[in-house]
Design an enzyme around this catalytic site. Sequence first.
Site, short mmCIF file in Angstrom:
data_model
loop_
_atom_site.label_atom_id
_atom_site.label_comp_id
_atom_site.label_asym_id
_atom_site.label_seq_id
_atom_site.Cartn_x
_atom_site.Cartn_y
_atom_site.Cartn_z
N GLU A 98 78.14 43.82 77.54
CA GLU A 98 79.01 44.27 78.63
C GLU A 98 78.17 44.97 79.69
O GLU A 98 77.12 45.55 79.38
CB GLU A 98 80.03 45.28 78.08
CG GLU A 98 81.44 44.75 77.93
CD GLU A 98 82.19 44.56 79.23
OE1 GLU A 98 81.57 44.25 80.27
OE2 GLU A 98 83.42 44.69 79.21
N ASP A 99 78.64 44.95 80.92
CA ASP A 99 77.95 45.69 81.97
C ASP A 99 78.18 47.19 81.84
O ASP A 99 77.26 47.99 81.87
CB ASP A 99 78.37 45.18 83.37
CG ASP A 99 79.88 45.15 83.59
OD1 ASP A 99 80.67 45.44 82.64
OD2 ASP A 99 80.31 44.81 84.71
N ASP A 102 84.01 51.96 80.49
CA ASP A 102 84.63 53.04 81.27
C ASP A 102 85.70 53.69 80.38
O ASP A 102 85.39 54.50 79.52
CB ASP A 102 85.18 52.40 82.55
CG ASP A 102 85.77 53.39 83.52
OD1 ASP A 102 85.55 54.59 83.37
OD2 ASP A 102 86.48 52.96 84.46
N PHE A 151 81.50 55.48 90.56
CA PHE A 151 81.69 54.03 90.61
C PHE A 151 80.37 53.42 91.05
O PHE A 151 79.84 53.76 92.10
CB PHE A 151 82.84 53.63 91.54
CG PHE A 151 83.29 52.23 91.24
CD1 PHE A 151 84.21 51.99 90.23
CD2 PHE A 151 82.74 51.14 91.90
CE1 PHE A 151 84.59 50.69 89.89
CE2 PHE A 151 83.10 49.85 91.58
CZ PHE A 151 84.03 49.63 90.58
N ARG A 164 76.67 42.51 93.43
CA ARG A 164 76.16 42.17 92.09
C ARG A 164 74.67 41.85 92.13
O ARG A 164 73.97 41.97 91.13
CB ARG A 164 76.88 40.92 91.54
CG ARG A 164 78.34 41.13 91.22
CD ARG A 164 78.85 39.94 90.44
NE ARG A 164 80.31 39.86 90.40
CZ ARG A 164 81.07 40.52 89.55
NH1 ARG A 164 80.54 41.34 88.67
NH2 ARG A 164 82.38 40.37 89.57
#
Length: 180
Positions: A98-99, A102, A151, A164
């Site tokens: 996963e990036d 959160d 963020f 990205r």
Amino acid sequence: MILSDVFIDEKEIRKRVEELGKAISADYAGKDLMVIGILKGAVVFLSDLVRCIDRDVGVTLDFMAVSSYGDSTNTSGIVRIIKDLDCSIRGKHVLIVEDIVDTGLTLSYLVKMMLEREPESVRVCALLDKVDRRKVEVAVQYTGFVIPDYFVVGYGLDYSGRWRNLPSVHVVVPERGDEA
Ligand code: IMP
């Protein structure tokens, strides 16, 4: 939204990815490992990570695309599968890549869904983890960096589809006039 200065630079990322690759190589030496990338955010990280896993591990790749309902910066926990895996994971060692984690809602859904498919094992590797934002418990065995509640974009992560491609991780901040 505007892009801030570099938050985690390329060099730091490269070093940490190498360390993660070493740890994964040691843990899965002599075994087969199906590495599952969660599209699209994990693509850049995954492509660097798998090249840091050595040849004693029999790595195969598969991808899943999911969409979490919510606005551009918050997920709701309701996850829709846009693209499912091509291969069965039954009896296999699985590593979800996963990036960022959160609230944990997306990942906890994914882990539950994978476990229903009866793999031999499921572990998670996430580049970034905002641990303070967690709403549900989810185990992450390999974490790149724990970060505060910012963020962030770059190195695969986006804001509304953008940024990205940046080689480093940046924080985005609202521009004057952006909705709060
Ligand atoms: P969670 O379900 O709240 O853990 O959200 C996880 C997903 O939300 C990630 O896979 C990202 O797609 C997205 N996300 C959460 N925080 C960020 C961020 O700071 N930048 C970019 N995407 C994020």
